[in-house]
Design an enzyme around this catalytic site. Structure first.
Site, PDB file in Angstrom:
ATOM      1  CG  ASN A  30      -6.673  -1.042   1.787  1.00 49.33           C
ATOM      2  OD1 ASN A  30      -6.093  -0.626   0.930  1.00 49.33           O
ATOM      3  ND2 ASN A  30      -6.432  -1.467   2.914  1.00 49.33           N
ATOM      4  CB  CYS A  86      -1.040  -0.033   1.259  1.00 51.62           C
ATOM      5  SG  CYS A  86      -2.012  -1.616   1.135  1.00 51.62           S
ATOM      6  CG  HIS A 112      -3.305   3.075   2.567  1.00 48.12           C
ATOM      7  ND1 HIS A 112      -3.860   2.752   1.364  1.00 48.12           N
ATOM      8  CD2 HIS A 112      -3.063   2.306   3.242  1.00 48.12           C
ATOM      9  CE1 HIS A 112      -4.016   1.507   1.351  1.00 48.12           C
ATOM     10  NE2 HIS A 112      -3.967   1.017   2.570  1.00 48.12           N
TER      11      HIS A 112
HETATM   12  N1  COA Z   1     -18.205  -9.396  10.255  1.00 48.97           N
HETATM   13  C1  COA Z   1     -18.459  -9.560  11.475  1.00 48.97           C
HETATM   14  N2  COA Z   1     -17.436  -9.846  12.554  1.00 48.97           N
HETATM   15  C2  COA Z   1     -16.033  -9.835  11.929  1.00 48.97           C
HETATM   16  C3  COA Z   1     -15.606  -9.511  10.635  1.00 48.97           C
HETATM   17  C4  COA Z   1     -16.682  -9.384   9.762  1.00 48.97           C
HETATM   18  N3  COA Z   1     -16.160  -9.090   8.420  1.00 48.97           N
HETATM   19  N4  COA Z   1     -14.409  -9.696  10.825  1.00 48.97           N
HETATM   20  C5  COA Z   1     -14.138 -10.092  12.292  1.00 48.97           C
HETATM   21  N5  COA Z   1     -15.004 -10.155  12.796  1.00 48.97           N
HETATM   22  C6  COA Z   1     -15.242 -10.496  14.339  1.00 48.97           C
HETATM   23  C7  COA Z   1     -13.881 -11.173  14.551  1.00 48.97           C
HETATM   24  O1  COA Z   1     -13.997 -12.704  14.511  1.00 48.97           O
HETATM   25  C8  COA Z   1     -14.101 -11.060  16.351  1.00 48.97           C
HETATM   26  O2  COA Z   1     -15.000 -12.138  16.634  1.00 48.97           O
HETATM   27  P1  COA Z   1     -14.613 -12.530  17.962  1.00 48.97           P
HETATM   28  O3  COA Z   1     -14.653 -11.516  19.048  1.00 48.97           O
HETATM   29  O4  COA Z   1     -15.743 -13.513  18.397  1.00 48.97           O
HETATM   30  O5  COA Z   1     -13.412 -13.307  17.823  1.00 48.97           O
HETATM   31  C9  COA Z   1     -14.636  -9.494  16.344  1.00 48.97           C
HETATM   32  O6  COA Z   1     -15.339  -9.581  15.132  1.00 48.97           O
HETATM   33  C10 COA Z   1     -13.832  -8.151  16.548  1.00 48.97           C
HETATM   34  O7  COA Z   1     -12.641  -8.505  15.645  1.00 48.97           O
HETATM   35  P2  COA Z   1     -11.368  -7.813  15.702  1.00 48.97           P
HETATM   36  O8  COA Z   1     -10.242  -8.275  14.986  1.00 48.97           O
HETATM   37  O9  COA Z   1     -11.070  -7.435  17.305  1.00 48.97           O
HETATM   38  O10 COA Z   1     -12.069  -6.413  15.001  1.00 48.97           O
HETATM   39  P3  COA Z   1     -11.450  -4.982  15.038  1.00 48.97           P
HETATM   40  O11 COA Z   1     -12.282  -4.153  15.443  1.00 48.97           O
HETATM   41  O12 COA Z   1     -10.037  -5.069  15.196  1.00 48.97           O
HETATM   42  O13 COA Z   1     -11.565  -4.650  13.315  1.00 48.97           O
HETATM   43  C11 COA Z   1     -10.298  -4.728  11.473  1.00 48.97           C
HETATM   44  C12 COA Z   1     -10.935  -5.502  12.454  1.00 48.97           C
HETATM   45  C13 COA Z   1      -9.694  -5.845  10.535  1.00 48.97           C
HETATM   46  C14 COA Z   1     -11.454  -3.947  10.638  1.00 48.97           C
HETATM   47  C15 COA Z   1      -9.190  -4.090  11.931  1.00 48.97           C
HETATM   48  O14 COA Z   1      -8.441  -4.609  12.904  1.00 48.97           O
HETATM   49  C16 COA Z   1      -8.587  -3.382  11.051  1.00 48.97           C
HETATM   50  O15 COA Z   1      -8.800  -2.433  10.207  1.00 48.97           O
HETATM   51  N6  COA Z   1      -7.161  -3.299  10.634  1.00 48.97           N
HETATM   52  C17 COA Z   1      -6.354  -2.921   9.824  1.00 48.97           C
HETATM   53  C18 COA Z   1      -6.330  -3.801   8.646  1.00 48.97           C
HETATM   54  C19 COA Z   1      -5.840  -2.940   7.587  1.00 48.97           C
HETATM   55  O16 COA Z   1      -6.100  -1.539   7.251  1.00 48.97           O
HETATM   56  N7  COA Z   1      -5.311  -3.650   6.567  1.00 48.97           N
HETATM   57  C20 COA Z   1      -4.706  -3.149   5.239  1.00 48.97           C
HETATM   58  C21 COA Z   1      -3.385  -2.488   5.574  1.00 48.97           C
HETATM   59  S1  COA Z   1      -2.927  -1.612   4.143  1.00 48.97           S
END
Ligand code: COA
Length: 324
Positions: A277, A111, A247
């Protein structure tokens, strides 16, 4: 000499996939995706490859710049989802647009690819080697997405953005880039697993895997760090910055960066809602959107910042020159 942007262009595939659509293939909901990421929908390519999207964005950028393809000295294309291992997508684009005099190659910085491409060109211009460049960020991440993994498939989209750059007295003011390979496993995609006649196994295609929390905390630390580094190094005050062009990975990451920088959200334009993204395409897609909304005037100072797999990160402080 530095690099100034003299043309911008972007292209996103026509097919729109909404959060509602995704809730039919994985256990998720519009509410979850919106509240955790700010994403409402994304574009997904059904027919076009990365180089097709890239060539379309490139043609628009060249038209916007009023530059003929044969005037280009160099084409750098950032992607983490190329059509082939080789030839590079940059060479495919070179052939498609008829940039017969350009050297063309891809870079892999995920990215942060568009920022890295801009900085490489800046180096060539500063050294007096080239005068006119095309940089492109293009992705079809949909082909490396595991569509059964709700933790990643809701986040990404396909698209491309391009900029034509010219060696000039004003434009890029300063830049920074960095990498930390020890955190590589936080966001990864193996193109092919090892397989040959000695092991008796066949190579397999890999999909993207991600530790979302690790990437999130990395981003909210690195964006403000690189922005503050550039402001301090160049003696630029926050008041002088018109926009932070970050980004587009997650609305909450942008909000967290704004809080840490103590800057209002009005200085952080976003396209994450409609594109998701798009990795290295997100910054030029956003710039293109801002140009079409007439948000940028010559002389405005803007700060671009990207981060991604590698891990990689980079930022550029520049004076906007398009429209001058
Ligand atoms: N729909 C519903 N539930 C989901 C889900 C979805 N699409 N994806 C994950 N979950 C669940 C998980 O399984 C977890 O459940 P659990 O508590 O029963 O285990 C719960 O939601 C919380 O997951 P968590 O990972 O703590 O969520 P979060 O608030 O951290 O959000 C992201 C997850 C991926 C959105 C966040 O971590 C993020 O944006 N990270 C950066 C990713 C990124 O930018 N990547 C590219 C970089 S260039």
């Amino acid at each position: 000499m530095t690099a100034r942007i003299i043309g911008i262009g972007a292209y996103a595939p026509e097919t729109i996939v909404t959060n509602e659509d995704l809730s039919k293939i994985v256990e998720t909901s519009d509410e979850w995706i919106r509240s955790r990421t700010g994403i409402r929908e994304r574009r997904i390519s059904t027919q076009e490859g990365t180089s097709d999207l890239a060539a379309k964005a490139a043609r628009k950028a060249l038209a916007n710049a009023g530059v003929r393809p044969e005037e280009l000295d160099i084409i750098i294309l950032g992607t983490s989802s190329p059509d082939c291992n080789y030839p590079s997508d940059a060479c495919t684009v070179q052939a498609a647009i008829g940039a017969v005099n350009a050297v063309a190659f891809d870079i892999s910085a995920a990215c942060a690819g568009f920022i890295f491409a801009l900085n490489i060109v800046q180096g060539f211009f500063a050294a007096g080697i080239y005068k006119t460049a095309l940089i492109i960020g293009a992705e079809t991440l949909s082909k490396v997405t595991d569509w059964s993994d709700r933790g990643t498939c809701v986040l990404f989209g396909d698209g491309a953005g391009a900029a034509v750059l010219q060696a000039a007295e004003t434009g890029v003011i300063d830049m920074t880039m960095g990498s930390d390979g020890t955190k590589g496993s936080a966001l990864a995609c193996t193109s092919r697993t090892l397989g040959n006649f000695l092991t008796g196994t066949k190579p397999e295609l890999g999909f993207m895997t991600m530790d979302g929390r690790e990437v999130f905390s990395f981003a909210v630390r690195k964006i403000p760090e690189s922005v503050e580094y550039l402001l301090e190094k160049t003696g630029t005050s926050r008041e002088e910055i018109k926009y932070y062009v970050l980004h587009q990975a997650n609305e909450r990451i942008v909000e967290a960066a704004a809080r840490r920088l103590k800057e209002p959200m009005s200085k952080f334009p976003m396209t994450i809602g409609k594109y998701g993204n798009t990795s290295t395409a997100s910054i030029p897609l956003l710039l293109d959107d801002m140009v079409r909304q007439d948000m940028l005037k010559p002389g405005d100072k803007i700060l671009l910042s990207g981060f991604g797999a590698g891990m990689t990160w980079g930022a550029v402080l520049m004076e906007w020159t398009l429209g001058a």
